[in-house]
Design a protein around this motif. Structure first.
Motif, PDB file in Angstrom:
ATOM      1  N   TYR A 121     -17.321   6.626   7.592  1.00 43.13           N
ATOM      2  CA  TYR A 121     -16.021   6.159   7.105  1.00 43.13           C
ATOM      3  C   TYR A 121     -15.359   5.281   8.162  1.00 43.13           C
ATOM      4  CZ  TYR A 121     -11.152   6.541   5.468  1.00 43.13           C
ATOM      5  OH  TYR A 121      -9.878   6.281   5.038  1.00 43.13           O
ATOM      6  N   VAL A 122     -15.345   5.767   9.377  1.00 41.19           N
ATOM      7  CA  VAL A 122     -14.718   5.014  10.467  1.00 41.19           C
ATOM      8  C   VAL A 122     -15.468   3.708  10.704  1.00 41.19           C
ATOM      9  CG1 VAL A 122     -14.226   5.040  12.942  1.00 41.19           C
ATOM     10  CG2 VAL A 122     -13.769   7.066  11.538  1.00 41.19           C
ATOM     11  N   ARG A 123     -16.798   3.773  10.610  1.00 36.47           N
ATOM     12  CA  ARG A 123     -17.615   2.589  10.868  1.00 36.47           C
ATOM     13  C   ARG A 123     -17.386   1.509   9.802  1.00 36.47           C
ATOM     14  NH1 ARG A 123     -22.061   5.454  11.460  1.00 36.47           N
ATOM     15  NH2 ARG A 123     -22.970   4.793   9.479  1.00 36.47           N
ATOM     16  N   LEU A 124     -17.241   1.941   8.543  1.00 35.08           N
ATOM     17  CA  LEU A 124     -17.150   0.964   7.452  1.00 35.08           C
ATOM     18  C   LEU A 124     -15.750   0.363   7.309  1.00 35.08           C
ATOM     19  CD1 LEU A 124     -19.234   2.782   4.694  1.00 35.08           C
ATOM     20  CD2 LEU A 124     -19.898   0.747   5.978  1.00 35.08           C
ATOM     21  N   TRP A 125     -14.765   1.098   7.733  1.00 36.47           N
ATOM     22  CA  TRP A 125     -13.365   0.685   7.594  1.00 36.47           C
ATOM     23  C   TRP A 125     -13.139  -0.739   8.116  1.00 36.47           C
ATOM     24  CZ3 TRP A 125      -9.013   3.211   5.728  1.00 36.47           C
ATOM     25  CH2 TRP A 125      -7.774   2.698   6.121  1.00 36.47           C
ATOM     26  N   SER A 126     -12.494  -1.558   7.318  1.00 38.49           N
ATOM     27  CA  SER A 126     -12.193  -2.920   7.735  1.00 38.49           C
ATOM     28  C   SER A 126     -10.705  -3.037   8.046  1.00 38.49           C
ATOM     29  CB  SER A 126     -12.570  -3.901   6.624  1.00 38.49           C
ATOM     30  OG  SER A 126     -12.024  -5.163   6.896  1.00 38.49           O
ATOM     31  N   GLY A 127     -10.381  -3.090   9.334  1.00 36.51           N
ATOM     32  CA  GLY A 127      -8.976  -3.184   9.743  1.00 36.51           C
ATOM     33  C   GLY A 127      -8.310  -4.432   9.216  1.00 36.51           C
ATOM     34  N   GLU A 128      -9.011  -5.552   9.284  1.00 34.62           N
ATOM     35  CA  GLU A 128      -8.441  -6.814   8.801  1.00 34.62           C
ATOM     36  C   GLU A 128      -8.211  -6.764   7.293  1.00 34.62           C
ATOM     37  OE1 GLU A 128      -7.728 -10.042  10.572  1.00 34.62           O
ATOM     38  OE2 GLU A 128      -7.370  -8.341  11.912  1.00 34.62           O
ATOM     39  N   GLY A 129      -9.165  -6.180   6.580  1.00 34.25           N
ATOM     40  CA  GLY A 129      -9.008  -6.040   5.126  1.00 34.25           C
ATOM     41  C   GLY A 129      -7.811  -5.172   4.794  1.00 34.25           C
ATOM     42  N   GLN A 130      -7.671  -4.098   5.557  1.00 31.99           N
ATOM     43  CA  GLN A 130      -6.572  -3.175   5.323  1.00 31.99           C
ATOM     44  C   GLN A 130      -5.230  -3.860   5.585  1.00 31.99           C
ATOM     45  OE1 GLN A 130      -7.384  -0.429   3.897  1.00 31.99           O
ATOM     46  NE2 GLN A 130      -5.236   0.205   3.737  1.00 31.99           N
ATOM     47  N   LEU A 131      -5.181  -4.659   6.646  1.00 34.21           N
ATOM     48  CA  LEU A 131      -3.953  -5.395   6.955  1.00 34.21           C
ATOM     49  C   LEU A 131      -3.620  -6.387   5.839  1.00 34.21           C
ATOM     50  CD1 LEU A 131      -4.429  -5.993  10.775  1.00 34.21           C
ATOM     51  CD2 LEU A 131      -2.399  -4.974   9.725  1.00 34.21           C
ATOM     52  N   ALA A 132      -4.640  -7.066   5.345  1.00 34.69           N
ATOM     53  CA  ALA A 132      -4.403  -8.042   4.269  1.00 34.69           C
ATOM     54  C   ALA A 132      -3.828  -7.342   3.039  1.00 34.69           C
ATOM     55  CB  ALA A 132      -5.707  -8.760   3.915  1.00 34.69           C
ATOM     56  N   LYS A 133      -4.383  -6.180   2.714  1.00 39.97           N
ATOM     57  CA  LYS A 133      -3.894  -5.450   1.539  1.00 39.97           C
ATOM     58  C   LYS A 133      -2.473  -4.919   1.786  1.00 39.97           C
ATOM     59  CE  LYS A 133      -5.333  -1.294   0.422  1.00 39.97           C
ATOM     60  NZ  LYS A 133      -6.066  -0.126  -0.120  1.00 39.97           N
ATOM     61  N   TRP A 134      -2.290  -4.297   2.919  1.00 43.97           N
ATOM     62  CA  TRP A 134      -1.014  -3.653   3.230  1.00 43.97           C
ATOM     63  C   TRP A 134       0.118  -4.673   3.285  1.00 43.97           C
ATOM     64  CZ3 TRP A 134       2.960  -3.319   6.725  1.00 43.97           C
ATOM     65  CH2 TRP A 134       3.668  -2.104   6.779  1.00 43.97           C
ATOM     66  N   CYS A 135      -0.125  -5.802   3.938  1.00 47.09           N
ATOM     67  CA  CYS A 135       0.917  -6.823   4.043  1.00 47.09           C
ATOM     68  C   CYS A 135       1.254  -7.409   2.666  1.00 47.09           C
ATOM     69  CB  CYS A 135       0.492  -7.936   5.002  1.00 47.09           C
ATOM     70  SG  CYS A 135       0.388  -7.378   6.722  1.00 47.09           S
ATOM     71  N   GLY A 136       0.244  -7.493   1.782  1.00 49.60           N
ATOM     72  CA  GLY A 136       0.517  -7.932   0.410  1.00 49.60           C
ATOM     73  C   GLY A 136       1.386  -6.921  -0.320  1.00 49.60           C
ATOM     74  N   TRP A 137       1.043  -5.659  -0.198  1.00 49.32           N
ATOM     75  CA  TRP A 137       1.841  -4.599  -0.820  1.00 49.32           C
ATOM     76  C   TRP A 137       3.286  -4.643  -0.354  1.00 49.32           C
ATOM     77  CZ3 TRP A 137      -1.579   0.409  -0.069  1.00 49.32           C
ATOM     78  CH2 TRP A 137      -2.523   0.470  -1.101  1.00 49.32           C
ATOM     79  N   MET A 138       3.419  -4.768   0.958  1.00 46.33           N
ATOM     80  CA  MET A 138       4.741  -4.635   1.569  1.00 46.33           C
ATOM     81  C   MET A 138       5.505  -5.950   1.585  1.00 46.33           C
ATOM     82  SD  MET A 138       4.987  -1.476   2.349  1.00 46.33           S
ATOM     83  CE  MET A 138       3.884  -0.062   2.452  1.00 46.33           C
ATOM     84  N   ASP A 139       4.804  -7.030   1.270  1.00 50.13           N
ATOM     85  CA  ASP A 139       5.407  -8.358   1.293  1.00 50.13           C
ATOM     86  C   ASP A 139       6.004  -8.674   2.669  1.00 50.13           C
ATOM     87  OD1 ASP A 139       5.902 -10.808   0.181  1.00 50.13           O
ATOM     88  OD2 ASP A 139       7.774 -10.228  -0.804  1.00 50.13           O
ATOM     89  N   VAL A 140       5.287  -8.289   3.690  1.00 54.74           N
ATOM     90  CA  VAL A 140       5.731  -8.626   5.045  1.00 54.74           C
ATOM     91  C   VAL A 140       4.486  -8.989   5.872  1.00 54.74           C
ATOM     92  CG1 VAL A 140       5.640  -6.224   5.907  1.00 54.74           C
ATOM     93  CG2 VAL A 140       7.189  -7.863   6.981  1.00 54.74           C
TER      94      VAL A 140
END
Lengths: 451, 451
Positions: A295-314
C-alpha cells in the motif's frame, strides 16, 4: 446490513497510484465490457446490494494550476461515462443493483428523468441515482455551464430533484398504457399529465417521455457532508453515504441525520446510512503486513495532491511551504474550511504540513477506527462495531487495491460476514427492485420520502 | 452494398399503429434488454452493417395543439434513451455496428465527445453518430434550451462537430497512455493537449476526458434533406441517409451530394449514400397481398397526422378544410415549404387534401419505385435498380411491420441478396471497426473527412 461496492470507470478509482498493482486489471479494464461484466457477476454471486459508480465531469486542474498532474497520475482522467456500462451489467445479472453518480449541474432535469427511467426499465428496477452538485471549476472551462456557489448549487438541486420526481411520479398514472388495439389507443392521454413546473431555475411542462418503470423514481443516494448537504440528504435521500471519522463521532452524525429526517416528517430509520470505508482484507496477519507495505509502495503522493486540491479547490503548490494555513483559508472551498477546522486550533499548521498530510501514505493500521484493514476477522469485528456503535445500516466499500480488493471482498470478507449471520446468503426473491432491498418487498417509489 | 436496419426505442418506430400487429413484440420489448439483444443477434447472424437508432427529445404536440394524439398513438412517446441500450448489445455481438441519433442541441459538445468515446471503447469501435439538429419546439417547453431557426441550427452544429472532432482527434496523441509504473506515469501529459476552442457558440478548453478509442471519431452519419442540410452532410458526414423519391431523381440528388463533397476537397465516393426505404417482403405474391391488406388495416391515420404535423411544424387541424395550402405556407417549417413545392403548382391543394394524403394508408404497390414491397425477388430486383441507377451505396431499411419486418429481412431478403452476390455472407475479419466496414481495413478516423 447493506453492502455496496464503490468504483469508477477510470484506471485507478479512489486510490491514486494503485493501477500499478501487479494483479490490477482495472487500468485497462475500466473501458471494456468484459471487465465490468466479470465484476458484476462476482458481486452478484456474493449477494452485494449494489455496485456504486462515482463520476466527474471535467478534470482536476487546481494543483499546480494545471490538469497535467491529474493526467499523469490518472486522477479520474481518463474516464468513461458509467451510465453506459450499467445496462450491459444488468443483462448478465438478475439481482445486483446499480447506483450511479449523476450531476444536477450539467444536464436539464427533463433529460435526467428520461435517463433514469430508461435505466430503470432496462435494469428491471435495479437503479439508484447518486445525486451530486458538481464542484469542479474546470467543467465551466469546457462549456458545461456556470459555476455556482456551494449553497446555491444545493438550492438549485432541490428544485431539480422536485422536477425529476414530478416527471417520474405524477406524469403517467398507473394503467395509462392500455394497449387497446381496437380503439387504436396505446396509452390513454387522460391518464397522462403535464407537470407544469415553473420555478426559479427550471420551467418544465411535461409530460414525461417514458412510461412508468418498475421503481418510477430511482433509489435516491446522496453524500453531502456540509450542513447544507445534510439538510439536502435528509430531504431527498433514501441512502446516504457518510465518511465518518470513528464510531463514536459517527454515532453523533448519524443521529443528527436521522433527527433532521424526523423533523421533515420522515421515519428516521427510512434514511439508510452507509459508511464509506477503504477495505483491504487479508487471509493472515502476515499477508496483511505484506499488503500494508505494498500500500505504501503504490501510493502516489502527487496523484493524491492533485485529487485533494481539486476537492478542496485550493492549490497547495501556490504557496511557500511555511505559509500558515489560516492565511489561505478564504481561498478554498467550504470543504477546505471544514478540513482546517478539523485540523484543530492547537497547532499553527503550515502549507508544508498539509502537503505532507495529503501526500504521504500512512501505513494502514489494523486497529484504525476508519479504514477496514486487517485480517478478515479483524475487519468483520470492526464492521460489527460500526453497526452497533454508530448505528449505520451498512457500508460503501472502497476496494483496495482495486481489482484484488474486489476479489478479497467476495472471497474473504463476505463469507465471514455470512458466517456471523451479519449478511444475506441469498437475495430475497420477494425483493425484485433495489428499493425493496432497502425497504422490503412491496415498497414502492416515494413511499419513504416526503411528497 | 451496405445495409442498416432502422429502429427506435419506442413501441412503434416509424409506422404508426403497427404496434397492433399480432406478431408484434416491440410495443413492450422496446424497454427490455431481452428484446434488443435478440434483435442484435439476429442482425449479426445476417451480417447487417449496423442497427440504426432514431431518437427524439420532447413530444409531438403540433397537431391539434396538443401532445395527447402522440401519447394516444405512441408517436415516438413513450421512448427510452437508445445510447443506453447499445453497450448491452455490443456485449452479445462481435461485429454488428450501431448508429445512434444524438442531437447537437441538448448537450454540450464536451459531453457528446465523452459519450461517443465511451461508446466507442465499450463497443470496440463499432459506433456511429447520426448527427441531428433538433426540430421540436416542445423540447423548449421542457427546459432543453432555445429553439433556433433551421439554418442557424446548422451553423451551430458545424461548430459543435468541429469541437467534438478536436477532442477526439487532437487532444490525446497516440501513445499518450504509457503506463510507466516505475515513473508513476499513467499517461504522458506532454502528449495530451488542450483544444483551446473559442468560437461563436462554444468555448471549450479540453483536454478530452477519454483516452483514444478504437475509432476515435465515431462514424459520422447525417440525414439532411434541405440545401443547408446537404452542405452540412457533404462537409461532415461519412454516411448520408437519403429519402429519394425514385431512382431517376435520386441519381440527381446523389450526384449533387457527391459533387458538393468533391468541391470541399473530398473523394466523392467517400460519402456513402444510403436510401431510406420501408421494406415489407413476403415469400409469395399471395402473402404479399395479405401483407398489403394488413398494412392498410394497421395504419393509424391520427398517429400519422400527429407525426407529420410535428415534422412540418404546422397544425393541419387548425384550419378549415377548404383553406388553400398556399395560404398557410408561411406558418410551417422549411420542410413544409419543401413539401408544398413538391405537391406541384397545377392544382390548388387544400388543407383537406393534405390531411387526406397524410392520414390515408395507400396500399403498398409491388411496382412502387420508393417502397421495397413485394415478393423477395421483386424487392431484390428493386434494390439492384436503385444501386445501378441512383448510384446509392446501400439502404437504411425500415422494417414493416416492426418485429416481423426484422425477421423477414433476415430470413428472406438478405439470403436472396446473398444468392445474387450483392451482399456479404460473412463479415470481413480484417474490418474490425464500423468505419473499416465502409472504407476497408486499416482506414482510421477522419481520413475520409476534411480536416
Amino acid at each position: 446490513m447493506h453492502l455496496n461496492v464503490f468504483t469508477q470507470c477510470s484506471p485507478s478509482p479512489q486510490f491514486k497510484g494503485f493501477w500499478r498493482h501487479p494483479a490490477d486489471r482495472t487500468a485497462t479494464g475500466y473501458r471494456s465490457l468484459d471487465y465490468w461484466t466479470g465484476v458484476a457477476r462476482q458481486l452478484e454471486a456474493a449477494c452485494v446490494d449494489a455496485l456504486f459508480f462515482a463520476d466527474i465531469h471535467g478534470v482536476y486542474d487546481v494543483y499546480q494550476g494545471s490538469w497535467r498532474p491529474a493526467v499523469r497520475q490518472a486522477v479520474q482522467i481518463p474516464s468513461i461515462d458509467p451510465v453506459l456500462v450499467i445496462p450491459a451489467l444488468a443483462a448478465v445479472t438478475r439481482r445486483l443493483g446499480f447506483a450511479v453518480t449523476y450531476s444536477t449541474t450539467y444536464h436539464p432535469p427533463y433529460e435526467c428523468a428520461r435517463l433514469f427511467s430508461s435505466l430503470d426499465h432496462l435494469t428491471g428496477g435495479r437503479i439508484g441515482w447518486n445525486i451530486v452538485t458538481s464542484y469542479l471549476r474546470s467543467a465551466t472551462e469546457n462549456g458545461l455551464g456556470d459555476f455556482l456557489d456551494h449553497d446555491k448549487r444545493y438550492d438549485r438541486a432541490d428544485e431539480y430533484v422536485a422536477v425529476a420526481r414530478a416527471l417520474w411520479e405524477r406524469s403517467w398514472q398507473d394503467g395509462a398504457v392500455v394497449m387497446d388495439a381496437e380503439a387504436d389507443m396505446f396509452a390513454d392521454p387522460g391518464l397522462v399529465h403535464e407537470i407544469a413546473h415553473r420555478g426559479r431555475w427550471f420551467d418544465v411542462r411535461g409530460p414525461h417521455q417514458c412510461e412508468p418503470s418498475p421503481q418510477r423514481t430511482p433509489v435516491l443516494y446522496q453524500a453531502g457532508a456540509s450542513a447544507r448537504g445534510l439538510e439536502f440528504a435528509a430531504t431527498h435521500a433514501e441512502v446516504v453515504f457518510l465518511t465518518l471519522p470513528d464510531p463514536a463521532r459517527g454515532a453523533e452524525q448519524v443521529a443528527q441525520l436521522r433527527a433532521k429526517a424526523a423533523e421533515l416528517g420522515r421515519d428516521p430509520r427510512s434514511v439508510k446510512a452507509l459508511q464509506g470505508s477503504m477495505v483491504m482484507v487479508a487471509g493472515t496477519r502476515e499477508e496483511a503486513r505484506r499488503r500494508a507495505e505494498e500500500y505504501v509502495r503504490l501510493w502516489s503522493g502527487e496523484g493524491q495532491l492533485a485529487k485533494w486540491c481539486g476537492w478542496m479547490d485550493v492549490d497547495l503548490a501556490a504557496y511557500p511551504g511555511e505559509t500558515p494555513v489560516s492565511e489561505i483559508a478564504g481561498q478554498g472551498s467550504q470543504s477546505f474550511v471544514g478540513f482546517l477546522k478539523r485540523l484543530g486550533p492547537d497547532k499553527e499548521w503550515t502549507v508544508d504540513d498539509v502537503r505532507y498530510l495529503v501526500a504521504t501514505a500512512r501505513r494502514p493500521r489494523r486497529n484504525s477506527p476508519v479504514t477496514l484493514f486487517g485480517t478478515v476477522e479483524e475487519v468483520a469485528d470492526r464492521m460489527e462495531e460500526w453497526l452497533e456503535r454508530a448505528d449505520v445500516d451498512g457500508f460503501n466499500l472502497m476496494p483496495c487495491p482495486t481489482t484484488q480488493g474486489i476479489d478479497d471482498i467476495c472471497r474473504l470478507l463476505i463469507p465471514e460476514l455470512q458466517r456471523r449471520g451479519l449478511f444475506r446468503t441469498a437475495y430475497d426473491p420477494q425483493e425484485e427492485t433495489l428499493r425493496e432491498r432497502y425497504y422490503g418487498a412491496g415498497v414502492r417509489s416515494a413511499q419513504c420520502l416526503p411528497a
